[in-house]
Design a protein around this motif. Structure first.
Motif, PDB file in Angstrom:
ATOM      1  N   THR A   1       0.860  -1.184   0.000  1.00 35.19           N
ATOM      2  CA  THR A   1       0.000   0.000   0.000  1.00 35.19           C
ATOM      3  C   THR A   1       0.889   1.224   0.000  1.00 35.19           C
ATOM      4  OG1 THR A   1      -1.669  -1.232   1.226  1.00 35.19           O
ATOM      5  CG2 THR A   1      -1.927   1.143   1.152  1.00 35.19           C
ATOM      6  N   VAL A   2       0.762   2.037  -1.046  1.00 35.88           N
ATOM      7  CA  VAL A   2       1.626   3.210  -1.188  1.00 35.88           C
ATOM      8  C   VAL A   2       0.739   4.428  -1.419  1.00 35.88           C
ATOM      9  CG1 VAL A   2       3.553   1.874  -2.125  1.00 35.88           C
ATOM     10  CG2 VAL A   2       1.849   2.840  -3.686  1.00 35.88           C
ATOM     11  N   SER A   3       1.328   5.604  -1.301  1.00 37.73           N
ATOM     12  CA  SER A   3       0.514   6.784  -1.570  1.00 37.73           C
ATOM     13  C   SER A   3       0.802   7.310  -2.962  1.00 37.73           C
ATOM     14  CB  SER A   3       0.757   7.864  -0.511  1.00 37.73           C
ATOM     15  OG  SER A   3       2.094   8.261  -0.514  1.00 37.73           O
ATOM     16  N   THR A   4      -0.194   7.965  -3.546  1.00 38.63           N
ATOM     17  CA  THR A   4      -0.024   8.567  -4.860  1.00 38.63           C
ATOM     18  C   THR A   4      -0.664   9.955  -4.803  1.00 38.63           C
ATOM     19  OG1 THR A   4      -0.342   8.274  -7.242  1.00 38.63           O
ATOM     20  CG2 THR A   4      -2.146   7.554  -5.827  1.00 38.63           C
ATOM     21  N   ALA A   5      -0.585  10.683  -5.900  1.00 41.34           N
ATOM     22  CA  ALA A   5      -1.005  12.076  -5.862  1.00 41.34           C
ATOM     23  C   ALA A   5      -2.517  12.236  -5.986  1.00 41.34           C
ATOM     24  CB  ALA A   5      -0.317  12.840  -6.978  1.00 41.34           C
ATOM     25  N   ASP A   6      -3.097  11.572  -6.971  1.00 37.62           N
ATOM     26  CA  ASP A   6      -4.388  12.067  -7.428  1.00 37.62           C
ATOM     27  C   ASP A   6      -5.509  11.030  -7.478  1.00 37.62           C
ATOM     28  OD1 ASP A   6      -6.024  14.026  -8.340  1.00 37.62           O
ATOM     29  OD2 ASP A   6      -5.630  13.585 -10.444  1.00 37.62           O
ATOM     30  N   LYS A   7      -5.283   9.930  -8.182  1.00 41.87           N
ATOM     31  CA  LYS A   7      -6.348   8.949  -8.382  1.00 41.87           C
ATOM     32  C   LYS A   7      -5.926   7.607  -7.814  1.00 41.87           C
ATOM     33  CE  LYS A   7      -8.785  11.866 -10.810  1.00 41.87           C
ATOM     34  NZ  LYS A   7     -10.016  12.445 -10.238  1.00 41.87           N
ATOM     35  N   LEU A   8      -6.887   6.920  -7.208  1.00 48.66           N
ATOM     36  CA  LEU A   8      -6.598   5.606  -6.643  1.00 48.66           C
ATOM     37  C   LEU A   8      -6.353   4.581  -7.755  1.00 48.66           C
ATOM     38  CD1 LEU A   8      -7.839   4.061  -3.500  1.00 48.66           C
ATOM     39  CD2 LEU A   8      -8.403   2.747  -5.529  1.00 48.66           C
TER      40      LEU A   8
ATOM     41  N   GLU B   1      23.925   3.232  20.651  1.00 45.24           N
ATOM     42  CA  GLU B   1      22.593   3.846  20.626  1.00 45.24           C
ATOM     43  C   GLU B   1      21.590   2.845  20.063  1.00 45.24           C
ATOM     44  OE1 GLU B   1      21.877   6.816  17.524  1.00 45.24           O
ATOM     45  OE2 GLU B   1      23.792   6.311  16.581  1.00 45.24           O
ATOM     46  N   THR B   2      20.365   2.979  20.500  1.00 47.53           N
ATOM     47  CA  THR B   2      19.294   2.169  19.928  1.00 47.53           C
ATOM     48  C   THR B   2      18.795   2.888  18.681  1.00 47.53           C
ATOM     49  OG1 THR B   2      18.647   1.425  22.113  1.00 47.53           O
ATOM     50  CG2 THR B   2      17.028   1.143  20.355  1.00 47.53           C
ATOM     51  N   LEU B   3      18.772   2.185  17.555  1.00 49.39           N
ATOM     52  CA  LEU B   3      18.303   2.823  16.326  1.00 49.39           C
ATOM     53  C   LEU B   3      16.784   2.868  16.350  1.00 49.39           C
ATOM     54  CD1 LEU B   3      20.683   1.322  13.607  1.00 49.39           C
ATOM     55  CD2 LEU B   3      20.832   3.529  14.753  1.00 49.39           C
ATOM     56  N   THR B   4      16.265   4.071  16.312  1.00 47.58           N
ATOM     57  CA  THR B   4      14.808   4.198  16.350  1.00 47.58           C
ATOM     58  C   THR B   4      14.241   4.547  14.982  1.00 47.58           C
ATOM     59  OG1 THR B   4      15.122   6.472  17.056  1.00 47.58           O
ATOM     60  CG2 THR B   4      14.627   4.858  18.766  1.00 47.58           C
ATOM     61  N   LYS B   5      15.021   5.284  14.201  1.00 49.65           N
ATOM     62  CA  LYS B   5      14.531   5.653  12.872  1.00 49.65           C
ATOM     63  C   LYS B   5      14.479   4.374  12.046  1.00 49.65           C
ATOM     64  CE  LYS B   5      15.509   8.783   9.063  1.00 49.65           C
ATOM     65  NZ  LYS B   5      16.532   9.613   8.435  1.00 49.65           N
ATOM     66  N   SER B   6      13.325   4.067  11.537  1.00 46.82           N
ATOM     67  CA  SER B   6      13.174   2.730  10.966  1.00 46.82           C
ATOM     68  C   SER B   6      13.284   2.712   9.444  1.00 46.82           C
ATOM     69  CB  SER B   6      11.848   2.130  11.412  1.00 46.82           C
ATOM     70  OG  SER B   6      10.812   3.053  11.200  1.00 46.82           O
ATOM     71  N   GLY B   7      14.309   3.371   8.925  1.00 46.79           N
ATOM     72  CA  GLY B   7      14.528   3.280   7.482  1.00 46.79           C
ATOM     73  C   GLY B   7      13.417   3.972   6.719  1.00 46.79           C
ATOM     74  N   TYR B   8      13.263   3.574   5.509  1.00 44.61           N
ATOM     75  CA  TYR B   8      12.284   4.185   4.641  1.00 44.61           C
ATOM     76  C   TYR B   8      10.890   3.701   5.009  1.00 44.61           C
ATOM     77  CZ  TYR B   8       9.248   4.485   0.680  1.00 44.61           C
ATOM     78  OH  TYR B   8       8.155   4.703  -0.108  1.00 44.61           O
ATOM     79  N   ASP B   9       9.986   4.631   5.211  1.00 39.90           N
ATOM     80  CA  ASP B   9       8.600   4.281   5.521  1.00 39.90           C
ATOM     81  C   ASP B   9       7.765   4.459   4.256  1.00 39.90           C
ATOM     82  OD1 ASP B   9       5.915   4.276   6.329  1.00 39.90           O
ATOM     83  OD2 ASP B   9       6.488   4.899   8.345  1.00 39.90           O
ATOM     84  N   HIS B  10       7.041   3.393   3.890  1.00 40.31           N
ATOM     85  CA  HIS B  10       6.260   3.464   2.653  1.00 40.31           C
ATOM     86  C   HIS B  10       5.193   4.547   2.699  1.00 40.31           C
ATOM     87  CE1 HIS B  10       7.842   0.225   0.267  1.00 40.31           C
ATOM     88  NE2 HIS B  10       7.938  -0.502   1.351  1.00 40.31           N
ATOM     89  N   PHE B  11       4.914   5.059   3.895  1.00 34.41           N
ATOM     90  CA  PHE B  11       3.907   6.106   3.978  1.00 34.41           C
ATOM     91  C   PHE B  11       4.535   7.500   3.993  1.00 34.41           C
ATOM     92  CE2 PHE B  11       1.498   2.459   5.072  1.00 34.41           C
ATOM     93  CZ  PHE B  11       0.222   2.746   4.659  1.00 34.41           C
ATOM     94  N   ARG B  12       5.873   7.509   4.048  1.00 32.71           N
ATOM     95  CA  ARG B  12       6.585   8.789   4.040  1.00 32.71           C
ATOM     96  C   ARG B  12       6.966   9.083   2.596  1.00 32.71           C
ATOM     97  NH1 ARG B  12      12.396   8.636   6.651  1.00 32.71           N
ATOM     98  NH2 ARG B  12      13.121   8.843   4.513  1.00 32.71           N
ATOM     99  N   ASP B  13       6.814  10.279   2.176  1.00 33.11           N
ATOM    100  CA  ASP B  13       7.208  10.628   0.805  1.00 33.11           C
ATOM    101  C   ASP B  13       8.716  10.766   0.701  1.00 33.11           C
ATOM    102  OD1 ASP B  13       4.442  12.729  -0.177  1.00 33.11           O
ATOM    103  OD2 ASP B  13       4.642  10.601   0.213  1.00 33.11           O
ATOM    104  N   ARG B  14       9.205  10.407  -0.455  1.00 31.04           N
ATOM    105  CA  ARG B  14      10.608  10.639  -0.736  1.00 31.04           C
ATOM    106  C   ARG B  14      10.736  11.523  -1.960  1.00 31.04           C
ATOM    107  NH1 ARG B  14      13.133   5.015  -1.307  1.00 31.04           N
ATOM    108  NH2 ARG B  14      11.157   4.716  -2.361  1.00 31.04           N
ATOM    109  N   GLU B  15      11.901  11.946  -2.216  1.00 30.04           N
ATOM    110  CA  GLU B  15      12.268  12.745  -3.388  1.00 30.04           C
ATOM    111  C   GLU B  15      11.425  14.015  -3.490  1.00 30.04           C
ATOM    112  OE1 GLU B  15      12.767  10.583  -7.002  1.00 30.04           O
ATOM    113  OE2 GLU B  15      14.190   9.242  -6.067  1.00 30.04           O
TER     114      GLU B  15
END
Lengths: 332, 332
Positions: free
Chosen positions: A124-131, B318-332
């Protein structure tokens, strides 16, 4: 637990329906077993908001249900037993609250439960405009069974597993494009349901598979004109359909013939099967279908000739050129 | 021949690489055979324009290549042999000429050819705004082989199959976010290539599968901090990583340590494997890897304790808390 972990946990099936799933969601990939004597059947289909469906005419549950059902229908047309599915869902950042995304998954699960399918992968990923929802399905079929489009021969009988035209009629009702023709509410509900919750013909597909005879099957997801054309092309034959023999919902008679023909011949997303059987097996097919409560109506014959679909209507005949729903043409 | 038929014909493979494909594209579904003694492995992954990639940093070929490669990497992490793939492509009506869509398929084919994979299903539809590409892959693995995340035990050795951090460093170079640090052109090219054309570690995965020992594998598509956390959670162990032992491209030393740690620990889309082996097998693993030209570097140890990832850097931990790339977080 971060957001994706939580999400995966929420859609993850608690228990697999089938022992064939060795490993479900939760690792890098799923592992499934294909039983001895069977091959695996795979298909993928994608639905895009405002191209293949609109929120005005489909509830989130309907979208989920249909995204899986359209794929199950492909399995049915191969005579396969549905097994597993994987979902890819691209959800717009705006306008689709989590609750609605969950309802899409609920619709997927609803269709899956009907056919005993297990969810083994999801993204499940996010996109900009349309599902955008894309579903991949697996099924199994006996290694000896090949119900291919290329199996039609001159002299064969063409049949369908049920009435055509309801899905597109239902869509026109939803879009208020039926020009005020008075359709009783009960019939409206039925036509709309045909559009929102079409029923893949898995039982019929399995019956024809188990018969062990030569047969060509295609599911009518893009209109019988187009599906018959695919059989014609793959088999190198002419498919001759008789308009009067094609089963249609009675209520369609309220509409003018042009509308009826558009719905019945070119309507998409109708999960009936168009089937071709040899004449010598036809009687057995009918008997067996009746025993198993499956409708099967003869609608035409296969002839030798250049690949084409001919529609006979009384004294008139025409070559069907409109090729059903085109994936590059927008709908709705 | 209508538009979709023409399109399917253009992407359809002329010849299957593998005899396991009984039926490719062209009917309702594909049919594949899973050889005796093997199970099938399946995964799906989706990439969205301006979420997972941007046209500014990826050519259409790169997008296609990476959409398949990210899935092949999941197969590698299961020790599987890659076999087939199915593509779902939703292409915006504006701004993506047919030629560019074809180049995406060319990139897919390029990755497929490297790993002997056959295209067995495809669906190309139009969408409104952003391109969405979803790929489903199949592979096979011996019924006796399960290289699961849950296989780590206290006392095990943690290792990686190659240097980390190049992909995210390459992306920062592409986005001109390296704050003017002078990176020689040759190194720039290499880092950028790591981002655009990361290499799934199929050979390493197969080697560990064939060894027939207990091992936990995860591909580093979302950063080692997150991938190690997944193993920690699934196995119920602490993963202790030694910063100084984690292999990195030499050129990263030009950058400040914060940047390096971000790239190396949290960088996504690096298709190296993080592996866990028991101490008693470690020597055999190293010997065999060397014989087969596979790099394997020890980076830490598994300990008993609450699931967590600990990073040791000299005297500090240190305990690593940042869990890498999150599919719900935008990149680029």
């Amino acid at each position: 637990m971060d957001k994706e972990f939580a999400w995966i946990a929420s859609i993850r099936q608690k228990r697999m329906l089938s022992e064939d799933v060795e490993l479900g969601i939760g690792d890098d990939a799923a592992i499934v077993r294909v039983p001895d004597g069977y091959d695996q059947v795979l298909a993928v289909d994608t639905m895009v908001e405002d191209v293949h469906f609109s929120r005005a005419t489909m509830a989130p549950e309907d979208i989920g249900y249909k995204a899986l059902a359209v794929n199950i229908s492909d399995l049915a047309a191969m005579g396969a037993v549905p097994k597993q599915y994987l979902v890819s869902l691209a959800v717009p950042k705006q306008g689709w609250p989590d609750e609605e995304t969950r309802r899409i998954y609920a619709g997927l699960e609803e269709a899956a439960a009907l056919y005993g399918m297990d969810l083994i992968g999801g993204d499940t990923v996010s996109t900009a405009d349309k599902l955008v929802i894309s579903v991949t399905v697996t099924g199994i079929v006996e290694t000896s069974v090949r119900l291919l489009r290329a199996n039609a021969r001159p002299g064969d009988v063409i049949a369908v597993t049920g009435p055509l035209g309801a899905s597109l009629a239902g869509l026109d009702l939803l879009l208020d494009q039926t020009n005020g023709v008075p359709v009783p509410e009960m019939d409206q509900d039925q036509l709309i349901r045909s559009h929102q919750r079409p029923v893949p013909q898995v039982k019929a597909g399995r019956l024809f598979a188990e018969l062990g005879i030569r047969a060509a099957l295609n599911d009518i997801s893009d209109g019988i004109s187009r599906e018959a054309k695919e059989i014609a092309e793959a088999s190198g034959v002419r498919m001759v359909l008789d308009w009067k023999r094609i089963p249609k919902p009675d209520i369609l008679a309220l509409f003018d013939e042009e509308k009826q023909k558009d719905w019945v011949l070119h309507g998409g997303e109708e999960f009936q099967l168009v089937c071709v059987f040899s004449g010598k097996h036809w009687r057995d097919v009918c008997l067996l279908a009746e025993q198993h409560g499956i409708t099967i109506s003869p609608v035409g014959m296969v002839e030798a000739g250049e690949p084409a679909v001919i529609l006979i209507d009384g004294q008139e005949s025409e070559t069907l050129t409109k090729s059903g729903y085109d994936h590059f043409r927008d709908r709705e």
